[in-house]
Scaffold this motif. Structure first.
Motif, mmCIF file in Angstrom:
data_model
loop_
_atom_site.group_PDB
_atom_site.id
_atom_site.type_symbol
_atom_site.label_atom_id
_atom_site.label_comp_id
_atom_site.label_asym_id
_atom_site.label_seq_id
_atom_site.Cartn_x
_atom_site.Cartn_y
_atom_site.Cartn_z
ATOM 1 N N UNK A 1 32.801 33.935 38.801
ATOM 2 C CA UNK A 1 33.691 35.095 38.893
ATOM 3 C C UNK A 1 34.973 34.777 38.137
ATOM 4 N N UNK A 2 35.459 35.746 37.369
ATOM 5 C CA UNK A 2 36.684 35.525 36.599
ATOM 6 C C UNK A 2 37.710 36.600 36.924
ATOM 7 N N UNK B 1 30.337 48.733 38.627
ATOM 8 C CA UNK B 1 29.379 47.633 38.673
ATOM 9 C C UNK B 1 30.048 46.343 39.107
ATOM 10 N N UNK B 2 29.932 45.329 38.252
ATOM 11 C CA UNK B 2 30.508 44.025 38.575
ATOM 12 C C UNK B 2 31.982 43.914 38.174
ATOM 13 N N UNK B 3 32.509 44.951 37.532
ATOM 14 C CA UNK B 3 33.904 44.937 37.089
ATOM 15 C C UNK B 3 34.771 45.750 38.043
ATOM 16 N N UNK B 4 35.953 45.249 38.288
ATOM 17 C CA UNK B 4 36.918 45.993 39.090
ATOM 18 C C UNK B 4 38.317 45.664 38.600
ATOM 19 N N UNK B 5 39.241 46.587 38.873
ATOM 20 C CA UNK B 5 40.607 46.385 38.415
ATOM 21 C C UNK B 5 41.566 47.047 39.383
ATOM 22 N N UNK C 1 45.099 43.219 37.291
ATOM 23 C CA UNK C 1 44.058 42.219 37.120
ATOM 24 C C UNK C 1 42.721 42.914 36.892
ATOM 25 N N UNK C 2 41.886 42.236 36.132
ATOM 26 C CA UNK C 2 40.515 42.679 35.902
ATOM 27 C C UNK C 2 39.607 41.575 36.436
ATOM 28 N N UNK C 3 38.753 41.918 37.381
ATOM 29 C CA UNK C 3 37.813 40.974 37.952
ATOM 30 C C UNK C 3 36.403 41.248 37.452
ATOM 31 N N UNK C 4 35.701 40.185 37.143
ATOM 32 C CA UNK C 4 34.287 40.304 36.807
ATOM 33 C C UNK C 4 33.531 39.316 37.687
ATOM 34 N N UNK C 5 32.635 39.823 38.509
ATOM 35 C CA UNK C 5 31.855 38.957 39.392
ATOM 36 C C UNK C 5 30.475 38.711 38.788
ATOM 37 N N UNK D 1 26.369 38.735 28.505
ATOM 38 C CA UNK D 1 26.790 39.986 27.882
ATOM 39 C C UNK D 1 28.228 40.356 28.181
ATOM 40 N N UNK D 2 28.856 39.650 29.094
ATOM 41 C CA UNK D 2 30.268 39.900 29.388
ATOM 42 C C UNK D 2 31.179 39.194 28.391
ATOM 43 N N UNK D 3 30.609 38.330 27.566
ATOM 44 C CA UNK D 3 31.409 37.625 26.565
ATOM 45 C C UNK D 3 32.023 38.645 25.607
#
Lengths: 113, 112
Positions: free
Chosen positions: B18-19, B59-63, B73-77, B82-84
């Motif tokens: 998670x980033x 989806x897996x992104x939230x802000x 902040x932008x979170x990616x779980x 493909x998130x690169x």
């Protein structure tokens, strides 16, 4: 059209020549932006058009750069007497007056040799 | 001068991690903050945030936006290769000037 369209997609020009880049925004979008992105760097604001208001030209790097927009449609970005440092991807975006999410075209990759 | 600052400049993580990407802004007449994903040439729109404390999710992104502390902040779980991409943050002003000011972006690399 369905999206923002830019042409040409790639342009190679000789130093000192003039180039003209074209942007067709999404129909109904009154705001149009031009940005420049050098390799590996962020988006550098160039110019912004909003309806019939005077454009915000504060980002144009020199008087060799100019842009026009016909009403709320096509815009052209002109670079005169191109220099090697002008090499970059030039991105155009448009947005609706009320909503500020901007949609980008695929850009024009300009290479000055 | 209005400005948008993103951190980190680059981030390399393993698939599944998670980033959290950060964006702070100093703008007058703030109206909204936008997140974009740039994989090749054209940035693609992710989120637009105008109110503090309300999470936007896809989806897996939230802000989320904090207008008091002037950051988002932008979170990616459960990251995937493909998130690169480069993730760009931009701020928009109000009062008839919706010029978008972009940060320099965070380059995210997901290792399989």
């Amino acid at each position: 059209g369905a999206g923002v369209s830019q042409s040409p997609s790639n342009k190679v020009t000789e130093k000192g020549k003039d180039v003209e880049l074209r942007c067709d925004p999404i129909s109904g979008h009154t705001a149009l932006y031009w940005y420049r992105q050098r390799l590996g760097q962020g988006l550098e604001f160039l110019i912004y058009f909003q309806g019939n208001s005077a454009p915000d030209k504060s980002g144009l790097p020199s008087d060799r750069f100019s842009a026009e927009r016909t009403g709320e449609s096509v815009s052209t970005l002109t670079i005169q007497r191109t220099q090697q440092e002008d090499s970059a991807v030039y991105l155009c975006a448009s947005s609706h007056r009320v909503l500020t999410e901007a949609f980008f075209g695929q850009g024009t990759r300009l290479t000055v040799v | 001068e209005d400005k948008v600052v993103q951190s980190p400049l680059s981030l390399v993580v393993h698939e599944g991690d998670t980033v959290t990407l950060n964006c702070s802004y100093e703008v007058t007449n703030f109206r909204s903050l936008l997140w974009y994903k740039q994989e090749k040439k054209a940035p693609t729109f992710l989120f637009m945030l105008t109110s503090s404390g309300i999470e936007k999710k896809s989806g897996r992104l939230s802000s989320i936006l904090d207008k008091k502390e002037l950051f988002s902040i932008l979170n990616i779980t459960a990251t995937q290769t493909g998130d690169s991409a480069v993730y760009l943050c931009a701020s928009a002003f109000s009062f008839g000037n919706e010029k978008l000011t972009f940060g320099t972006g965070t380059r995210l690399t997901i290792i399989p």
